[in-house]
Design a protein around this motif. Sequence first.
Motif, PDB file in Angstrom:
ATOM      1  N   GLU A  26       0.905  -1.184   0.088  1.00  0.00           N
ATOM      2  CA  GLU A  26       0.099  -0.044   0.030  1.00  0.00           C
ATOM      3  C   GLU A  26       0.871   1.124  -0.050  1.00  0.00           C
ATOM      4  O   GLU A  26       0.424   2.354   0.513  1.00  0.00           O
ATOM      5  CB  GLU A  26      -1.094   0.028   0.973  1.00  0.00           C
ATOM      6  N   THR A  27       1.917   1.140  -0.675  1.00  0.00           N
ATOM      7  CA  THR A  27       3.077   2.285  -0.659  1.00  0.00           C
ATOM      8  C   THR A  27       3.169   2.596  -2.107  1.00  0.00           C
ATOM      9  O   THR A  27       3.521   1.616  -2.806  1.00  0.00           O
ATOM     10  CB  THR A  27       4.207   2.026   0.119  1.00  0.00           C
ATOM     11  N   LEU A  28       3.415   3.755  -2.433  1.00  0.00           N
ATOM     12  CA  LEU A  28       3.976   4.169  -3.864  1.00  0.00           C
ATOM     13  C   LEU A  28       5.052   5.145  -3.713  1.00  0.00           C
ATOM     14  O   LEU A  28       4.854   6.184  -2.992  1.00  0.00           O
ATOM     15  CB  LEU A  28       2.812   4.562  -4.441  1.00  0.00           C
ATOM     16  N   PRO A  29       5.677   5.499  -4.852  1.00  0.00           N
ATOM     17  CA  PRO A  29       6.685   6.629  -5.070  1.00  0.00           C
ATOM     18  C   PRO A  29       5.770   7.707  -5.471  1.00  0.00           C
ATOM     19  O   PRO A  29       4.680   7.646  -5.973  1.00  0.00           O
ATOM     20  CB  PRO A  29       7.487   6.260  -6.173  1.00  0.00           C
ATOM     21  N   VAL A  30       6.321   8.839  -4.970  1.00  0.00           N
ATOM     22  CA  VAL A  30       5.575  10.423  -5.243  1.00  0.00           C
ATOM     23  C   VAL A  30       6.572  10.860  -6.358  1.00  0.00           C
ATOM     24  O   VAL A  30       5.989  11.315  -7.195  1.00  0.00           O
ATOM     25  CB  VAL A  30       5.527  11.185  -3.912  1.00  0.00           C
ATOM     26  N   PHE A  31       7.807  11.056  -5.900  1.00  0.00           N
ATOM     27  CA  PHE A  31       8.631  11.544  -7.231  1.00  0.00           C
ATOM     28  C   PHE A  31      10.079  10.879  -7.061  1.00  0.00           C
ATOM     29  O   PHE A  31      10.447  10.387  -6.028  1.00  0.00           O
ATOM     30  CB  PHE A  31       8.634  13.259  -7.396  1.00  0.00           C
ATOM     31  N   THR A  32      10.534  10.952  -8.283  1.00  0.00           N
ATOM     32  CA  THR A  32      11.967  10.039  -8.482  1.00  0.00           C
ATOM     33  C   THR A  32      13.092  10.816  -8.849  1.00  0.00           C
ATOM     34  O   THR A  32      12.872  11.958  -9.410  1.00  0.00           O
ATOM     35  CB  THR A  32      11.657   8.965  -9.419  1.00  0.00           C
ATOM     36  N   ASP A  33      14.401  10.412  -8.864  1.00  0.00           N
ATOM     37  CA  ASP A  33      15.536  10.861  -9.220  1.00  0.00           C
ATOM     38  C   ASP A  33      16.253   9.950 -10.039  1.00  0.00           C
ATOM     39  O   ASP A  33      15.997   8.618  -9.743  1.00  0.00           O
ATOM     40  CB  ASP A  33      16.257  11.659  -8.239  1.00  0.00           C
ATOM     41  N   THR A  34      17.293  10.048 -10.725  1.00  0.00           N
ATOM     42  CA  THR A  34      18.230   9.168 -11.266  1.00  0.00           C
ATOM     43  C   THR A  34      19.439   8.761 -10.774  1.00  0.00           C
ATOM     44  O   THR A  34      20.187   9.881 -10.291  1.00  0.00           O
ATOM     45  CB  THR A  34      18.490   9.666 -12.807  1.00  0.00           C
ATOM     46  N   MET A  35      19.875   7.693 -10.247  1.00  0.00           N
ATOM     47  CA  MET A  35      20.662   7.189  -9.545  1.00  0.00           C
ATOM     48  C   MET A  35      22.192   7.108 -10.649  1.00  0.00           C
ATOM     49  O   MET A  35      21.684   6.810 -11.808  1.00  0.00           O
ATOM     50  CB  MET A  35      20.645   5.959  -8.861  1.00  0.00           C
ATOM     51  N   ARG A  36      23.061   6.657 -10.175  1.00  0.00           N
ATOM     52  CA  ARG A  36      24.276   6.289 -11.009  1.00  0.00           C
ATOM     53  C   ARG A  36      23.826   5.175 -11.678  1.00  0.00           C
ATOM     54  O   ARG A  36      23.185   4.070 -11.260  1.00  0.00           O
ATOM     55  CB  ARG A  36      25.449   6.187 -10.096  1.00  0.00           C
ATOM     56  N   GLY A  37      24.174   5.077 -13.173  1.00  0.00           N
ATOM     57  CA  GLY A  37      23.956   3.872 -13.681  1.00  0.00           C
ATOM     58  C   GLY A  37      22.423   3.983 -14.451  1.00  0.00           C
ATOM     59  O   GLY A  37      22.025   3.157 -15.390  1.00  0.00           O
ATOM     60  N   GLY A  38      21.803   5.018 -14.177  1.00  0.00           N
ATOM     61  CA  GLY A  38      20.404   5.504 -15.026  1.00  0.00           C
ATOM     62  C   GLY A  38      19.343   4.836 -14.312  1.00  0.00           C
ATOM     63  O   GLY A  38      18.293   5.447 -14.881  1.00  0.00           O
ATOM     64  N   LEU A  39      19.307   4.184 -13.249  1.00  0.00           N
ATOM     65  CA  LEU A  39      18.059   3.498 -12.549  1.00  0.00           C
ATOM     66  C   LEU A  39      17.530   4.859 -11.763  1.00  0.00           C
ATOM     67  O   LEU A  39      17.962   5.680 -11.138  1.00  0.00           O
ATOM     68  CB  LEU A  39      18.475   2.629 -11.654  1.00  0.00           C
TER      69      LEU A  39
END
Length: 715
Positions: A26-39
């Motif tokens: 019942e959890t979700l990401p709200v906003f994201t960023d890019t880690m090393r390697g592109g993930l």
Amino acid sequence: MNSLLRGVAEISVPGIPGPLCVYGSETLPVFTDTMRGGLRAPVAAAGRWQDGRVVALGHDGYFLRAELETLDTGRFIANALRWAAGEGTSDLRIGVVNAPQLLGWLEEAGHEAVEVSLTDDSLDNIDVLALIAWNQSGPEIEVLSAFVRGGGGLVAVNTGWGWAQLNPDLDPGTEHAGNQLLAPAGIQWSFDWFAGAAGRGYAVDRDGLGPVDLGKALDAVQAHATGSLEFTDLEIGQFAEILEYTVRCVPADDTLLRPRLRALSEDLEQGRRWPSESRPVGKDDVLDRLAANLFTSEHLRTPPEHVRAHPAAADFPGAVPVDAPRVKRSITINTSVPRWHSTGLYAAPGELITVVMNEEAADAGGFFVRVGAHTDSIWHRPEWTRMPEISRRFPVSTTTTAVANAFGGLLYIEVPPNINLGWIDVEIDGAVAAPILVLGETDLDTWRSEIRHAPAPWAEIVGRNMIVTTRASEVRDLDDPDSVAETWDRALDLSAELAAWDAADRTSPERFVVDRQISVGYMHAGYPIMAHMDQQANLVNTEHLRSECNWGFYHEVGHNHQEGDWTFDGTTEVTVNLFTLYVYEFLCGIPVSENPRGSASFQSSQMASYDFDDPDFEQWKREPFLALVMYEQLQQAFGWEAFREVFATYRALPDDRRPKSDHGKRDLWLVLFSRQVGRNLGPFFQAWGVPTSPVARESVADLPVWLPAGFPPGR
């Protein structure tokens, strides 16, 4: 969930946020960023936890006024507090824990906010809590858990990698307060960091979150592994990366995700190709990589009595002969010497070893038993030639500690700093004897007839200043190991001499270990210093160390003696080579003028590429051997004594005189060296294009100007 982002288009980036692992149903990401390697990984996540709600963010700077007043960050935090409290809540009552800037900002914005403590009755009149999840105690975590599960709201922030740097010996899964708290909700702070946000902030786009849906990833990889559903290599690679990243965060006692991971691991292990030198596992081998990740995640959390040997252990670090006797030995440890203590014993892959220490050591805390010298983690490498993590350490909390490692390894007792319980006895049972020479203690006749033939696959030569670890095959015919230890000790003494260290500055020996694959570079400094396997023979070859010399060996040793006060931007790979040159001169008998990287022809070739009519400091910083010429000119004019004296001056500086910026470092280097040699080096620095301030140059203007003969070239 949409109400979280109402009126929010862009959110600030405070410093370097760290990613979250989000795996609750019942959890979700709200906003994201890019880690090393592109993930892409979540910066913020939200979800339900029984009757309550949680919002988590990957940097504690989100509670600072400067960030709250940047872009739409304040609106987002206000939305998060309202959403977490329950969207039907009126007259919102906000409790704030140790976040004074947030408290002031909320009060000024007209919210009903109060500072609270985490006790059973302090939250009775609170709808939602704002918390920096950092070092809460066990009872406080229980209060928080009961509050949220009972219907309260929580907005929690933390910089996971910052916590990890300040607590290197603690297990983030069990010791980090925020992770202890939110594990049942399926949210964890990881200890990585983002590559860097583009622009001023995070653009909030629910449709542009990228492949961060863990549930979908798990379903897809499981279906692909069992052959019930096929995906493209690109799709399965993205899903596998999400899983690889997330499984490192999931605690050992997790009941949300770990049961499914165990099932997936069993599916993947059937017919898997484990990494080896002859058959590396690369980025395209997504299921093989994921299998290695899942195994390691389980292995690092498996109780010693349940550990079994891994198939890859026989390949590296190597098998133990099946007929090798398991022995019981007692050794003594000097606890005034911190870090690793060699035992001369080896744990066979998957076998249980017991270590017994006295109650005083067990009660002191900070002691560990380490299994395996190969501590470099290579998860980030695009190709693996061995399993990515093969060393384990176990805390000593009782008099008897059981340890085991699926890959085996040399056994060490780790002693914490700043503790002195004197000499203590340690009893180790179930291990295999390893070749070990301790300078001044090991009888050479016994070494030649018995010790060097011990059956373990790895060996150590232990000196006063340096301990080297190499394959046992490299010492089977080594007749004079004392000379190896003495040579390394001399190299370390010389490095300390140049750095102006006194005897108390070296609190323990350095270590040098060879490995099939290391985390970065051809060699790297640290504890231990690391090199590739092509150096395994050189590490214990006195002739090589003294006559042929090894630039890389003494270069990495130099890094461990460098001081930041006199190493300014662009010179990390420059001032280190003062130590290399020094060891070459006084150990190998090769003065700077005869060194291939110090001769007149070398210097001329380096300077030929530099425009002294318009010196470019950026080029100077980019080319370490060009910059080294400047230091060699000083050495050849004023000798090594000038460097030793200047370094001694630095060591004696009071804190208020130490440079606080890169500009300050350059200025102080100019002034101290000029004063030491009695010459004005300001024009010399300017000729090289190394910036210094007018104030610094003026402070040495009373001294006679010095420039090398014929320098700058062409003038």
